[in-house]
Design an enzyme around this catalytic site. Structure first.
Site, PDB file in Angstrom:
ATOM      1  N   GLY A 190       0.717  -1.199   0.010  1.00  0.00           N
ATOM      2  CA  GLY A 190      -0.094   0.206   0.093  1.00  0.00           C
ATOM      3  C   GLY A 190       0.835   1.276   0.255  1.00  0.00           C
ATOM      4  O   GLY A 190       1.969   1.231   0.446  1.00  0.00           O
ATOM      5  N   CYS A 191       0.253   2.472  -0.441  1.00  0.00           N
ATOM      6  CA  CYS A 191       1.030   3.793  -0.794  1.00  0.00           C
ATOM      7  C   CYS A 191       1.413   4.296   0.848  1.00  0.00           C
ATOM      8  O   CYS A 191       2.597   4.655   1.139  1.00  0.00           O
ATOM      9  CB  CYS A 191       0.367   4.711  -1.339  1.00  0.00           C
ATOM     10  SG  CYS A 191      -1.130   4.994  -0.834  1.00  0.00           S
TER      11      CYS A 191
END
Lengths: 347, 347, 347, 347
Positions: free
Chosen positions: A150-151
């Site tokens: 995930g970012c």
């Protein structure tokens, strides 16, 4: 022998970013890598020229439906799909296909965490795509399956790993991550309208409600035996791309600025995509826009007895599409940095 | 044999953009091209890491003073300097050096125009760097001197050339060009503060006062015998990069949408950096950010009896640094497109 | 005797702005005016605190359905509804109710124009709410029905009226109006996402396709016997509120800057909400944000033989909600300026 | 008897905001309050129409020099000056003049803190202008001297006071405050250019270096006997106005969400300018733009054993000019809320 690549979810932001990077990849330029099927859902039948005029090389390509049949015959499949649907499609792809999944389905190793945060059955876990984490680069080399991180966890993990591993801080950490709006994807929604997001700042999914919390905790636990506690506060800010992460944690007594800095410089000495900035220079998101870089700064605050680590990434590049291509490079045996800009599009 | 390149005005936006593109150039990767002196004025002595962290490959480089001595020994010198000073430095560089000037000094062929708009003596004129203008590519090939065009004239010239040349319109044209703030450069100034420019729109240098007006007129006169009249209105808008040009002119009786479109498609059929968008798709600046592209659309408005042409460029890439590198490629005999992205960093 | 006001479409941007202004109205402070039913469609049952926390005085109010029954018993009804539905509701309200309609239904006097641009049957026309247009203030005083103008026509009409009436220009006009994103309303849509609109500029509904074109033409025809031709190009820009209009038209031979300026100063001498800026000062949208002002500048360009008029309004205030309240003031006999800020929230 | 008000530093953002609010003040409308001298430094001789067209009522006013002579004869003097100069001017004003100082000079009670953070001699301390702090409203009533608080301390103090006073948290607090760019003032500077701030996020003056840190600590110490430790991280974000504060601190064992919420609701029950939002609604800066409100939310995170408090203010209104006018109201005996909007200019 040409490597044929499909992108599922091609008209979303993750898909578009993967395509942008592939079009600049030396293997694409040399013909070694070929862009095959582009699939999506609501945009089926439209051309790339209509949907993504920023990719002129693919202007005449038509978006197809995301099915096993359309994705068949490709050597690499990138998945930029909603979680759940991503695992469903992934499970229909053969074991010889290199599958690089940008959804959350295969990130978490703990089934209970998955159920708690996603409310469905755990699909399993795959090699996790932060090559800068100890041991991960080796797992990703030649792997047929990759879970792209995930970012938020990417920015926060790269910020915190050295400090947690080297015991600079108590791993009881307050993370505030301020993100541009593209992190929320390309789905029509009132709270993500320009009118609601420009000129405004708002925290959301606070107090442990954001699904990236267990992923970050899992990452940090890999480098410490201590309990890891994360207070995670994401904030939506008026910019298209970029995440600035600020992480604050109690300083271990006696740790000095010099020691802390050295830990970071040593940890990232050979990493092409992590830059520890000179003292006094804070990470600024515009400096990493469009690049696969993570800029980091570490400061010891002896008055407050805290360590502050800050990091900047482009949520769509190092935070998603760049990480995906970096992992593809490792999986296929290309040079890890191939096709991945280190320069940011600043200002 | 390595080509050594200097950038004068390296810490400004034009200089930074040239460096960003050179770092992605295949001749830099292969070692054929080397980045030498980086010079400036107020930032002398600072490192690139401090001034432009978006260029990590050059992090340790130190900015030097802009003098003949520092620039000596380079094969190519890019000038990203204020006009006036640019000509002064250029005149001290030897005839064998390839000089690519991003200032205005050598753009105008008419000395009276120069005096009127710049208030000083005319320095002369050099081959003008819009390779897409008829005859210009040939002049630029192998040239030791190049005048890089202004950002507004680039967007408007590419929008209007085919229509003027093919007599689709009366060349009595109203141009409104809306620009991001980086076009004004990296100089401290109250009207360019974030507080004054975010959340606001303002026209400036209106009614023929902008210095880019005679440059655009000069370009269009190259393809028509008619008088060319330009009403030019620049507008400052809250984005870092990008120019959207709207140009309206009287439709020549009888010209149809189909004819107009065909003129544009034919004119730009072989141009790598100009994309005539599909009907119904308007240029959007985010689709060209960081790229060397110009996106164009043409529409015949039979009710108002006008032609509307719109174009989008990144003012720092196709509008300045990208054009400079494109011209360097032509001047040195590299492939024209080398190192110049066609994909935009969208969203 | 209290005046009871309902707002239909209360959770949209027009409705929210009307409520913001009513809450600052002296008649609300004195109790003379009371805010009654707030109605909408998809948000029925939600509280104002959830939907519009910027209106704390109404925090506990609950949104009701938009029906004749809910709207009954009010003295004034503001309609901030989609066109079509607006006329349908309007026709169910009694003749004694003051109805102020922010939709397009009753703006156009020409049924053929309506059919061409809206594709449905013409509902009729009501007194048109730009009090600054000759004769309109008188029509609006005491009127039970008001058609609030569109935001683009407001900015462009106020910019152009004096020039057209005084014959400073040929009414063959190129209008480029650059707007913030709130003009498009509060409806989920991919092209209006923050990611698609921040950092970008795009023209849309070009070449006469925008529905505000016939409205602007109609307004200008009221002050001239000449044919009026409008080329109208709306542009979407990355700011929440504000419209900057640039209008260019052929200069009538012999008209001077001094004459043109005097025409404007005289025309607007007594208007509280139109400010002709000093020479050399261009309208800037941030200076009118949240206010009911229109800032105007006029310039004669003798080289291009054109007149350039620019204007700035807040599309939600003078462009919609402020105009609606200004018209309510006239309709009810309040002071015309009551509750309407002349100061902008700058920067 | 008219009250005559001068504003020193009138052309800066604090001065402009004070003027905007005074122009909407009922005492100005009634003639009870009159706006006298407007002074500044570099803008002396310019008109308000040129410098601040958002204040049309004052268009013809000319900026004068900031001297004792010019400021003489006023009943109230607002100071929007650089610190140091502010104290110098303040000390020349008579004891009968009501002086409301927006600089830092008289905020800190501890001379050592002043010397450490400002590097000059301590000027003393005045009644501190957060009326919502226990006992402060009473001190401000009728006071001839007021120190208006800093923008960051205002947002963070209002967020944290109830939690610290009621012992919900250990006062070992990590504060990340994300601010719009107007907080940095209207001074030409490269890092504050639109190009450097749009599309970017950056922390600055981190790790206790920001001068607002001792001010916040001082405020919280007024309501607790415990040691107060603040890690303060300001972040610059691309919006003109607004501060979003996130504050995280260790939860005292046993404190529940319900208890925490009740503490906040009770603490602010009678405060006109603080709104505790409904559960699940996070403060969003656009909802307070142009208003004197502070929106607050409190959440207990039992997993991370932390309390998260978030608050939103407009840095120029409640953070500066609004606070100044609120204090003026108390000092002069006006109604405290007079002239201060509670509605935000959203979106």
């Amino acid at each position: 022998m040409t490597i044929k690549v499909a992108v599922a979810g091609a008209s979303g932001y993750a898909g578009g970013e993967i395509l942008r990077l592939l079009l600049g990849h030396p293997a694409y330029a040399s013909g070694e890598l070929e862009i095959g099927a582009l699939t999506a859902a609501s945009t089926v039948g439209s051309t790339v020229a209509e949907l993504m005029p920023h990719l002129p090389q693919l202007a005449d390509r038509v978006i197809e439906d995301t099915t096993k049949e359309v994705l068949a015959g490709h050597d690499v499949v990138f998945l930029g799909l909603p979680h759940g649907f991503s695992a469903e499609i992934a499970n229909q792809l053969g074991p010889d296909v290199t599958v690089i999944d940008c959804a959350a389905d295969f990130r978490l190793t703990n089934a209970a965490d998955w159920s708690k945060f996603y409310g469905s059955e755990h699909a399993g876990s795959w090699p996790y795509g932060i090559p800068e984490m100890p041991g991960h680069r080796e797992q990703l080399r030649g792997s047929k399956r990759v879970a792209v991180p995930g970012c938020f966890p990417t920015g926060a993990t790269l910020a915190l790993l050295p400090a947690v591993q080297a015991d600079l801080i108590e791993p009881d950490i307050s993370v505030v991550s301020i993100t541009g709006v593209s992190g929320a994807g390309k789905k029509a929604s009132v709270p993500l309208l320009g009118s609601e997001t420009m000129g405004s700042l708002k925290a959301y999914n606070t107090s442990g409600k954001h699904r990236h919390t267990p992923e970050l905790t899992q990452n940090l636990k890999e480098v410490t035996d201590k309990d890891v506690t994360i207070s995670f506060t994401p904030v939506l800010a008026p910019l298209p791309r970029g995440i600035l992460t600020t992480a604050t944690a109690p300083l271990i007594d006696g740790v000095t600025q010099e020691q802390a800095r050295k830990v970071y410089e040593d940890f990232y000495a050979d990493e092409p995509f992590v830059l520890v900035l000179p003292e006094g220079v804070q990470p600024q998101t515009q400096n990493v826009v469009g690049s696969n870089m993570c800029h980091v700064q570490i400061e010891v605050d002896t008055v407050a007895r805290k360590v502050l680590v800050t990091s900047a990434i482009d949520n769509l590049t190092k935070g998603t599409g760049g990480a995906a291509v970096q992992c593809m490079n490792l999986a296929l045996g290309f040079e890890e940095t191939a096709g991945l800009p280190r320069t940011g599009v600043a200002p």
